[in-house]
Design an enzyme around this catalytic site. Structure first.
Site, mmCIF file in Angstrom:
data_model
loop_
_atom_site.group_PDB
_atom_site.id
_atom_site.type_symbol
_atom_site.label_atom_id
_atom_site.label_comp_id
_atom_site.label_asym_id
_atom_site.label_seq_id
_atom_site.Cartn_x
_atom_site.Cartn_y
_atom_site.Cartn_z
ATOM 1 N N GLU A 66 6.108 0.186 -1.746
ATOM 2 C CA GLU A 66 6.257 -0.524 -0.461
ATOM 3 C C GLU A 66 6.608 -1.990 -0.716
ATOM 4 O O GLU A 66 5.921 -2.908 -0.254
ATOM 5 C CB GLU A 66 5.006 -0.347 0.412
ATOM 6 C CG GLU A 66 4.767 1.122 0.734
ATOM 7 C CD GLU A 66 3.796 1.403 1.870
ATOM 8 O OE1 GLU A 66 3.103 0.489 2.327
ATOM 9 O OE2 GLU A 66 3.744 2.577 2.303
ATOM 10 N N GLU A 125 4.633 9.265 -0.197
ATOM 11 C CA GLU A 125 3.451 9.125 0.672
ATOM 12 C C GLU A 125 3.773 9.751 2.019
ATOM 13 O O GLU A 125 4.738 9.342 2.681
ATOM 14 C CB GLU A 125 3.058 7.651 0.868
ATOM 15 C CG GLU A 125 2.415 7.056 -0.376
ATOM 16 C CD GLU A 125 1.887 5.637 -0.175
ATOM 17 O OE1 GLU A 125 1.471 5.300 0.949
ATOM 18 O OE2 GLU A 125 1.900 4.880 -1.157
HETATM 19 O O1 AHR Z 1 -2.050 5.579 1.286
HETATM 20 C C1 AHR Z 1 -2.592 4.388 1.763
HETATM 21 C C2 AHR Z 1 -1.604 3.234 1.725
HETATM 22 O O2 AHR Z 1 -0.559 3.484 2.599
HETATM 23 C C3 AHR Z 1 -0.909 2.986 0.408
HETATM 24 O O3 AHR Z 1 -1.667 2.232 -0.466
HETATM 25 C C4 AHR Z 1 0.304 2.249 0.828
HETATM 26 O O4 AHR Z 1 1.383 2.448 -0.059
HETATM 27 C C5 AHR Z 1 0.590 2.767 2.224
HETATM 28 O O5 AHR Z 1 0.813 1.760 3.129
#
Ligand code: AHR
Length: 509
Positions: free
Chosen positions: A175, A309
């Site tokens: 991110e 994710e």
């Molecule tokens: O999964 C939780 C968080 O969500 C992670 O650390 C981040 O990459 C995303 O915003």
């Protein structure tokens, strides 16, 4: 429209569904690592070198293909040298993203690689671009994978590991547009090229480098990263872009409210049921749109898309630390997962890997552990992953759905049946989700192209849409044989219970 039809040409296999689509994610966040995977050697909870035995066994049963670590946002704060050597000498740090707690680095590189070996899973290391250095990242991959007496290989040996490990997957930041440095994409694209250059292949370990990608609908991020590839002059390789990294990631989470108030995991209205599934269904659209951008720069589809994710993100369980992201997991989460997995199967030509967030105790977990008793609970989402293991490394099959009921949700249309299928040699698996909160659905499987010699149907259902598993009722939502499958002139007729997930395993001649 009483009956839905699903036409499947069993003799027309499509792109392969990589087993890595069924990957997982474990961050230093709340009780995912500490209490989830790691209890330490002295714990009463049965463990192997500090790693929970029951968690390893449960994940091995899913044939967990890979595990992403150490973050998430934590990855861009993490300095790997803090997590090697005698545990009592390891420096401490503040986990500023997640609860502002002090992290003692008890679980570091050796513990993670040990975990991967116990799981039989490939390591996906997420490297620090946000606050790290090129040298630090370069030395980490050397430490992990180099065989000779190089400085980092010697350091690894000094800490007790002679043989290099295999590290097939390496992430360049996380991110980067947010917690990973708040970078502009143009700046990150240059950094990704630079960092990737120094994540070298040592000792026959071939690294697949994944640059931190877009969130949600941010097509500009994807476009800019794709543009940073060099077009090749070699006509024999026409359409093959070249860059020091091989894939881009994509993040997308499902919730029903806003980022400030995401909604409860277990107390929701019927509208919220449909909204969650509608938002889960957006994944298909995201894969299409990001895929179209990637196709413009890479028509031969050699650059991978890694959804590292995804999953549900609800308000934390009442009474738990808001920074620990601990949530329950109901039948609704299971159907959110099955809808995503269908989308990944449909886009198998571009989606090479995904990682649901996160494996134990955090967000849409496979497993929940009780902090007091240590009891382990398998979530409804776990069971979807278990039912889907035959899809691993199978060839996708197109499923043509007809007469699907739909519902208007937030100005869009949500089809109330989701499906996907795959074939491997003399076996096929069909996945069917009935998203209707109230009504069962009759579905005809119109099976063409190969003779079907047998079938086994399994259902994941429960009395309530919010049914979930707890230590007291660990099997409130668990798979069971489905008795409502009948022969039909065109194949099979299946009665899908309301709000259920069904797999039909087919034996083929
Ligand atoms: O999964 C939780 C968080 O969500 C992670 O650390 C981040 O990459 C995303 O915003």
């Amino acid at each position: 429209m009483d009956t839905t039809t699903a036409v499947i040409d069993l003799d027309l296999p499509g792109p392969r569904i990589s087993r890595h689509v069924y990957g997982h994610f474990a961050e230093h966040l709340g009780r995912c690592i500490y209490g989830g995977f790691w209890v330490g050697e002295d714990s009463d909870v049965p463990n192997v070198r500090g790693i929970r035995t029951d968690v390893v066994e449960a994940l091995r049963a899913l044939r967990i293909p890979n595990l992403r670590w150490p973050g998430g946002c934590f990855a861009d704060d993490y300095h790997w040298r803090d997590g090697i050597g005698p545990r009592e000498d390891r420096p401490r740090m503040v986990n500023s993203h997640w609860g502002d707690v002090v992290e003692d680095n008890a679980f570091g590189t050796h513990e993670f690689m040990d975990l991967c070996e116990l799981l039989g899973a490939d390591a996906y290391i997420s490297g620090n671009v946000g606050s790290g250095t090129v040298q630090e990242m370069s030395e980490w991959i050397e430490y992990l994978t180099r065989a000779d007496d190089s400085p980092m290989a010697a350091l690894r040996r000094a800490h007790g590991r002679d043989e290099p490990w295999k590290v097939p997957f390496f992430g360049l930041g996380n991110e980067a547009w947010g917690c990973g440095g708040n970078l502009r994409v143009e700046q990150f694209a240059s950094l990704a090229r630079q960092y990737a250059t120094y994540v070298r292949d040592h000792a026959g370990n071939e690294v697949y480098r994944i640059a931190a990608g877009a969130s949600d609908h941010d097509l500009h991020w994807t476009e800019t990263l794709m543009r940073s590839f060099d077009p090749l002059d070699d006509p024999a390789a026409a359409g093959t872009p070249a860059a020091p990294f091989q894939a881009l990631s994509l993040h997308y989470y499902t919730f029903t409210g806003t980022w400030q108030d995401k909604g409860s995991a277990t107390e929701f209205t019927e509208d919220e049921w449909y909204r969650a599934l509608h938002r889960a269904n957006v994944m298909d659209q995201l894969l299409t749109r990001h895929g179209q951008v990637m196709d413009r720069w890479d028509p031969a589809r050699r650059v991978g898309l890694v959804v590292d994710e995804w999953g549900t993100w609800w308000n934390v369980e009442p009474g738990t630390n808001p920074g620990f992201l601990h949530q329950q997991n109901s039948l609704r989460d299971a159907l959110v997962a099955s809808v995503h997995l269908d989308a990944f199967h449909r886009h198998a030509e571009r989606v090479v890997m995904t990682n649901i967030a996160q494996t134990v105790n955090v967000l849409q977990a496979m497993l929940l552990t009780d902090p007091d008793t240590g009891a382990l609970v398998r979530t409804p989402t776990y069971h979807v992953f278990a039912m889907n293991t035959p899809h691993h490394d199978a060839d996708s099959l197109a499923v043509h759905l007809r007469d699907v009921p739909a519902r208007e949700v937030d100005g869009g249309t949500l089809p109330l049946v989701s499906a996907s299928a795959s074939v491997k040699e003399d076996a096929a698996l069909v996945s069917l989700t009935n998203l209707d909160a109230d009504a069962p659905r009759t579905l005809v499987l119109d099976l063409r192209g190969r003779e079907v010699t047998g079938h086994v149907a399994t259902v994941l259902a429960a009395p309530e849409t919010s049914s979930h598993n707890t230590a007291d009722r660990p099997d409130a939502v668990a798979p069971a044989p489905l008795g409502t499958v009948r022969p039909h002139p065109r194949g099979l007729e299946v009665e899908l219970p309301a709000h259920s997930y069904v797999t039909v395993a087919l034996a083929l001649a």
